[in-house]
Design a protein around this motif. Structure first.
Motif, PDB file in Angstrom:
ATOM      1  N   PRO A 205       0.803  -1.230   0.000  1.00 42.52           N
ATOM      2  CA  PRO A 205       0.000   0.000   0.000  1.00 42.52           C
ATOM      3  C   PRO A 205       0.834   1.278   0.000  1.00 42.52           C
ATOM      4  O   PRO A 205       0.400   2.299  -0.533  1.00 42.52           O
ATOM      5  CB  PRO A 205      -0.797  -0.086   1.301  1.00 42.52           C
ATOM      6  CG  PRO A 205      -0.735  -1.501   1.725  1.00 42.52           C
ATOM      7  CD  PRO A 205       0.539  -2.045   1.202  1.00 42.52           C
ATOM      8  N   ASN A 206       2.045   1.225   0.569  1.00 40.70           N
ATOM      9  CA  ASN A 206       2.829   2.448   0.736  1.00 40.70           C
ATOM     10  C   ASN A 206       3.934   2.641  -0.284  1.00 40.70           C
ATOM     11  O   ASN A 206       4.550   3.709  -0.323  1.00 40.70           O
ATOM     12  CB  ASN A 206       3.443   2.482   2.136  1.00 40.70           C
ATOM     13  CG  ASN A 206       2.382   2.580   3.201  1.00 40.70           C
ATOM     14  OD1 ASN A 206       1.747   3.614   3.352  1.00 40.70           O
ATOM     15  ND2 ASN A 206       2.153   1.496   3.908  1.00 40.70           N
ATOM     16  N   ARG A 207       4.257   1.633  -1.066  1.00 41.65           N
ATOM     17  CA  ARG A 207       5.314   1.769  -2.061  1.00 41.65           C
ATOM     18  C   ARG A 207       4.879   1.331  -3.460  1.00 41.65           C
ATOM     19  O   ARG A 207       5.258   1.920  -4.439  1.00 41.65           O
ATOM     20  CB  ARG A 207       6.559   0.969  -1.652  1.00 41.65           C
ATOM     21  CG  ARG A 207       7.221   1.445  -0.360  1.00 41.65           C
ATOM     22  CD  ARG A 207       7.867   2.825  -0.500  1.00 41.65           C
ATOM     23  NE  ARG A 207       8.465   3.266   0.751  1.00 41.65           N
ATOM     24  CZ  ARG A 207       7.843   4.009   1.670  1.00 41.65           C
ATOM     25  NH1 ARG A 207       6.590   4.399   1.478  1.00 41.65           N
ATOM     26  NH2 ARG A 207       8.466   4.368   2.777  1.00 41.65           N
ATOM     27  N   TYR A 208       4.089   0.270  -3.544  1.00 40.30           N
ATOM     28  CA  TYR A 208       3.682  -0.251  -4.849  1.00 40.30           C
ATOM     29  C   TYR A 208       2.159  -0.398  -4.929  1.00 40.30           C
ATOM     30  O   TYR A 208       1.629  -1.501  -4.962  1.00 40.30           O
ATOM     31  CB  TYR A 208       4.381  -1.583  -5.133  1.00 40.30           C
ATOM     32  CG  TYR A 208       5.877  -1.415  -5.289  1.00 40.30           C
ATOM     33  CD1 TYR A 208       6.401  -0.865  -6.459  1.00 40.30           C
ATOM     34  CD2 TYR A 208       6.749  -1.747  -4.263  1.00 40.30           C
ATOM     35  CE1 TYR A 208       7.759  -0.668  -6.603  1.00 40.30           C
ATOM     36  CE2 TYR A 208       8.114  -1.546  -4.397  1.00 40.30           C
ATOM     37  CZ  TYR A 208       8.617  -1.011  -5.575  1.00 40.30           C
ATOM     38  OH  TYR A 208       9.957  -0.802  -5.703  1.00 40.30           O
ATOM     39  N   PRO A 209       1.448   0.747  -4.952  1.00 35.30           N
ATOM     40  CA  PRO A 209      -0.014   0.668  -4.968  1.00 35.30           C
ATOM     41  C   PRO A 209      -0.543  -0.099  -6.190  1.00 35.30           C
ATOM     42  O   PRO A 209      -1.642  -0.652  -6.140  1.00 35.30           O
ATOM     43  CB  PRO A 209      -0.453   2.135  -5.004  1.00 35.30           C
ATOM     44  CG  PRO A 209       0.743   2.906  -5.438  1.00 35.30           C
ATOM     45  CD  PRO A 209       1.928   2.139  -4.971  1.00 35.30           C
TER      46      PRO A 209
ATOM     47  N   ASP B 296      -5.713  -2.375 -18.453  1.00 37.74           N
ATOM     48  CA  ASP B 296      -4.977  -1.240 -18.997  1.00 37.74           C
ATOM     49  C   ASP B 296      -3.739  -1.042 -18.110  1.00 37.74           C
ATOM     50  O   ASP B 296      -3.881  -0.775 -16.913  1.00 37.74           O
ATOM     51  CB  ASP B 296      -5.871   0.005 -18.945  1.00 37.74           C
ATOM     52  CG  ASP B 296      -5.174   1.239 -19.511  1.00 37.74           C
ATOM     53  OD1 ASP B 296      -3.980   1.115 -19.872  1.00 37.74           O
ATOM     54  OD2 ASP B 296      -5.820   2.291 -19.572  1.00 37.74           O
ATOM     55  N   PRO B 297      -2.527  -1.161 -18.686  1.00 43.06           N
ATOM     56  CA  PRO B 297      -1.310  -1.116 -17.847  1.00 43.06           C
ATOM     57  C   PRO B 297      -1.203   0.144 -17.003  1.00 43.06           C
ATOM     58  O   PRO B 297      -0.503   0.142 -15.985  1.00 43.06           O
ATOM     59  CB  PRO B 297      -0.171  -1.168 -18.875  1.00 43.06           C
ATOM     60  CG  PRO B 297      -0.766  -1.709 -20.112  1.00 43.06           C
ATOM     61  CD  PRO B 297      -2.223  -1.372 -20.101  1.00 43.06           C
ATOM     62  N   ILE B 298      -1.924   1.198 -17.375  1.00 45.57           N
ATOM     63  CA  ILE B 298      -1.832   2.439 -16.606  1.00 45.57           C
ATOM     64  C   ILE B 298      -2.298   2.223 -15.165  1.00 45.57           C
ATOM     65  O   ILE B 298      -1.828   2.873 -14.229  1.00 45.57           O
ATOM     66  CB  ILE B 298      -2.644   3.568 -17.303  1.00 45.57           C
ATOM     67  CG1 ILE B 298      -2.178   4.944 -16.857  1.00 45.57           C
ATOM     68  CG2 ILE B 298      -4.122   3.452 -17.067  1.00 45.57           C
ATOM     69  CD1 ILE B 298      -1.541   5.740 -17.961  1.00 45.57           C
ATOM     70  N   SER B 299      -3.189   1.232 -14.975  1.00 40.73           N
ATOM     71  CA  SER B 299      -3.713   0.954 -13.626  1.00 40.73           C
ATOM     72  C   SER B 299      -2.730   0.182 -12.766  1.00 40.73           C
ATOM     73  O   SER B 299      -2.980  -0.030 -11.586  1.00 40.73           O
ATOM     74  CB  SER B 299      -4.996   0.131 -13.713  1.00 40.73           C
ATOM     75  OG  SER B 299      -5.915   0.765 -14.544  1.00 40.73           O
ATOM     76  N   LEU B 300      -1.645  -0.284 -13.362  1.00 36.54           N
ATOM     77  CA  LEU B 300      -0.734  -1.133 -12.590  1.00 36.54           C
ATOM     78  C   LEU B 300       0.363  -0.334 -11.911  1.00 36.54           C
ATOM     79  O   LEU B 300       1.271  -0.907 -11.303  1.00 36.54           O
ATOM     80  CB  LEU B 300      -0.137  -2.223 -13.493  1.00 36.54           C
ATOM     81  CG  LEU B 300      -1.184  -3.231 -13.989  1.00 36.54           C
ATOM     82  CD1 LEU B 300      -0.560  -4.238 -14.937  1.00 36.54           C
ATOM     83  CD2 LEU B 300      -1.854  -3.958 -12.827  1.00 36.54           C
ATOM     84  N   GLY B 301       0.296   0.979 -12.023  1.00 34.48           N
ATOM     85  CA  GLY B 301       1.193   1.832 -11.253  1.00 34.48           C
ATOM     86  C   GLY B 301       2.667   1.643 -11.559  1.00 34.48           C
ATOM     87  O   GLY B 301       3.506   1.821 -10.681  1.00 34.48           O
ATOM     88  N   PHE B 302       2.980   1.313 -12.829  1.00 31.39           N
ATOM     89  CA  PHE B 302       4.392   1.083 -13.142  1.00 31.39           C
ATOM     90  C   PHE B 302       5.232   2.354 -13.016  1.00 31.39           C
ATOM     91  O   PHE B 302       6.445   2.285 -12.930  1.00 31.39           O
ATOM     92  CB  PHE B 302       4.561   0.482 -14.544  1.00 31.39           C
ATOM     93  CG  PHE B 302       4.203  -0.978 -14.604  1.00 31.39           C
ATOM     94  CD1 PHE B 302       4.798  -1.888 -13.747  1.00 31.39           C
ATOM     95  CD2 PHE B 302       3.257  -1.450 -15.512  1.00 31.39           C
ATOM     96  CE1 PHE B 302       4.479  -3.240 -13.780  1.00 31.39           C
ATOM     97  CE2 PHE B 302       2.924  -2.797 -15.554  1.00 31.39           C
ATOM     98  CZ  PHE B 302       3.534  -3.693 -14.690  1.00 31.39           C
ATOM     99  N   ASP B 303       4.566   3.513 -13.005  1.00 32.51           N
ATOM    100  CA  ASP B 303       5.355   4.750 -12.865  1.00 32.51           C
ATOM    101  C   ASP B 303       5.920   4.915 -11.456  1.00 32.51           C
ATOM    102  O   ASP B 303       6.795   5.732 -11.240  1.00 32.51           O
ATOM    103  CB  ASP B 303       4.553   5.993 -13.291  1.00 32.51           C
ATOM    104  CG  ASP B 303       3.124   5.962 -12.766  1.00 32.51           C
ATOM    105  OD1 ASP B 303       2.740   4.924 -12.192  1.00 32.51           O
ATOM    106  OD2 ASP B 303       2.409   6.959 -12.924  1.00 32.51           O
ATOM    107  N   THR B 304       5.444   4.112 -10.503  1.00 31.78           N
ATOM    108  CA  THR B 304       6.070   4.161  -9.175  1.00 31.78           C
ATOM    109  C   THR B 304       7.266   3.208  -9.081  1.00 31.78           C
ATOM    110  O   THR B 304       7.964   3.176  -8.080  1.00 31.78           O
ATOM    111  CB  THR B 304       5.073   3.797  -8.051  1.00 31.78           C
ATOM    112  OG1 THR B 304       4.642   2.452  -8.253  1.00 31.78           O
ATOM    113  CG2 THR B 304       3.879   4.714  -8.027  1.00 31.78           C
TER     114      THR B 304
END
Lengths: 306, 192
Positions: A13-17, A283-291
């Motif tokens: 929850p705090n690093r890889y949402p 949709d890969p945008i929901s997988l939070g890869f930008d974090t």
């Protein structure tokens, strides 16, 4: 079908949402529609590298508090992290000893809680039977309760031509007296899920080796942790891996952070739930890869075939 | 690596060279007992076969030998085992390969228990414990990640749930009851 309660722990929850999103998505309506709920009173498992290492009494109290919450919901704990799994599983083992249970309950009484285990419907005469709270790993639930056939059917966008380096993580496998769900010499569950998603799980040297982060090593001597990670990454790169898939967010964090200091672009790393979600067409945008530190851009381009 | 090695295992090397003479006054005969008290098995049953060192991933990287450390524990060389104990990644490989079923990883954990009680508390332990009693989790919430959570439509983390104050109080009571707050030196942080 079993009923579960999510236990996401601290790192997700705090690093890889994005991992949390993926797990909710895969287990939710769009995915396998499991009966799983949230419990907002869960605290840290607590992390074995800190609390189990410095004071087992405190560790057991804090773990028991979490277990009581699951017990009162009459649900199985669905952990998504090897650390949470090993901490809570070990606690249920400790609490099987009536002496430990009594000692813990005397303190838990101060906060109005009591650990008994889950009462069973069948009873031995007048005596009630209690079963320890079940602590499960996401990977095990996927394999045993959902089944590879269902995973394959739902993977409508199979990730063909993707080579995956699977990393299990130490506390998924060891100590064997607690973690007994997978084949411990040749674990297969994550590989099977990856293959059911259409990808190829490549074999690489020292596959079952440690990522280097556990037991407080990452926090204490980061160079040491990173040098272990580098060996692993080199072996994965030699096998031509396009991405690393792991079942443990702490290993994920280590691979993702350590690779910043290595030469080259690095191999993108993700949780097995994120990988599944990709194969199921999220949709890969929901997988939070930008974090994530290691960019997943080229990987995502490759799976889209552009 | 060299610097880190010096800091964390240096104690062992600089003081315990091969021709060092150790007299009885430096031995702690009850050390094995103390290890048992904190959940380690009897180090005297160690066969010194060296399997634990052979499978230890850390031993490949730094001069750290599980077998040697257990030998020191057998002798009661307590002060020479200081400083080595936080490099164990608790991967439990030694446990799987120990023919004496000694579980060396748990010995390392018992050594950590002893170290903390001798006042050697690594800063990250204090940080994690402080986070636990303040937020109920071992790492601090990150405002940037919170933004991402909102974008993804994920709910609040437990620590920001309105009912969580009750949880913080419960954690405070437990940590205080086991005297962990005093042990780690975080009494001022505990809320009850």
């Amino acid at each position: 079908m079993s009923k579960y309660v999510y236990f996401f722990g601290c790192v997700i929850p705090n690093r890889y949402p994005g991992v949390e999103y993926a797990v909710r998505w895969v287990t939710g309506k769009e995915g396998f529609n499991l009966d799983v709920c949230d419990q907002s009173e869960f605290s840290c498992c607590p992390v074995p590298g800190i609390f189990y290492s410095t004071d087992k009494d405190t560790w057991l109290l804090l773990a028991a508090r979490n277990l009581v919450l699951a017990q009162d919901e009459r649900r199985e704990v669905l952990t998504v992290c090897n650390g949470c799994l090993s901490s809570l599983l070990k606690a249920t083992e400790y609490l099987k000893d009536p002496k430990n249970m009594g000692k813990v309950n005397r303190v838990l009484a101060q906060i109005g809680k009591k650990y008994t285990g889950i009462p069973q419907k069948i009873s031995e005469g007048k005596r009630k039977i209690f079963e320890p709270v079940k602590v499960r790993h996401y990977v095990e639930v996927m394999t045993r309760d959902v089944g590879l056939k269902a995973i394959k059917e739902k993977a409508q966008h199979p990730l063909k031509n993707v080579k995956v380096a699977v990393h299990y993580g130490c506390h998924y496998l060891r100590p064997t007296e607690h973690a007994t769900f997978d084949d411990l010499d040749v674990p297969v569950m994550i590989d099977n899920i990856v293959e059911a998603c259409g990808a190829t799980s490549v074999d690489y040297e020292d596959k079952l080796d440690c990522c280097g982060a556990g037991g407080g090593v990452r926090s204490h001597v980061i160079e040491l942790a990173n040098s272990l990670t580098q060996d692993k990454c080199n072996n994965m790169a030699a096998a031509g891996a396009d991405c690393i898939v792991t079942g443990c967010p702490f290993c994920l964090l280590q691979f993702d952070n350590a690779q910043k200091s290595f030469p080259g672009e690095g191999i993108p790393v993700m949780h097995v739930s994120q990988f599944q979600a990709l194969a199921m067409g999220i949709d890969p945008i929901s997988l939070g890869f930008d974090t994530h530190n290691v960019s997943a851009h080229s990987f995502l381009r490759k799976i889209r075939g552009t | 690596m060299r610097e880190a090695e010096k800091t964390f295992i240096g104690g062992l090397h600089e003081e315990l060279v091969e021709d060092k003479v150790i007299d009885e006054s430096q031995l702690e005969p009850d050390f094995a007992k103390e290890i048992r008290k904190y959940g380690g098995k009897d180090v005297m049953t160690c066969l010194q076969c060296g399997n634990c060192t052979g499978v230890c991933p850390i031993s490949l990287k730094i001069d750290y030998k599980t077998r040697t450390l257990i030998k020191y524990c057998q002798f009661g060389l307590k002060k020479y085992t200081l400083g080595t104990r936080w490099v164990c990644a608790t991967c439990y490989r030694c446990y799987e390969h120990c023919p004496a079923n000694l579980n060396p990883a748990e010995i390392m954990i018992a050594l950590r228990h002893i170290a903390v009680r001798e006042g050697i508390v690594p800063p990250f332990v204090k940080t994690a414990a402080t986070n636990l009693v303040n937020y109920g989790q071992s790492i601090k919430p990150d405002p940037d990640i919170d933004k991402v959570r909102k974008e993804l439509g994920l709910g609040k983390i437990n620590a920001e749930h309105p009912d969580f104050r009750k949880v913080i109080r419960e954690i405070g009571v437990l940590v205080h009851a086991s005297k962990y707050d005093k042990l780690i030196g975080i009494e001022a942080e505990v809320k009850m």
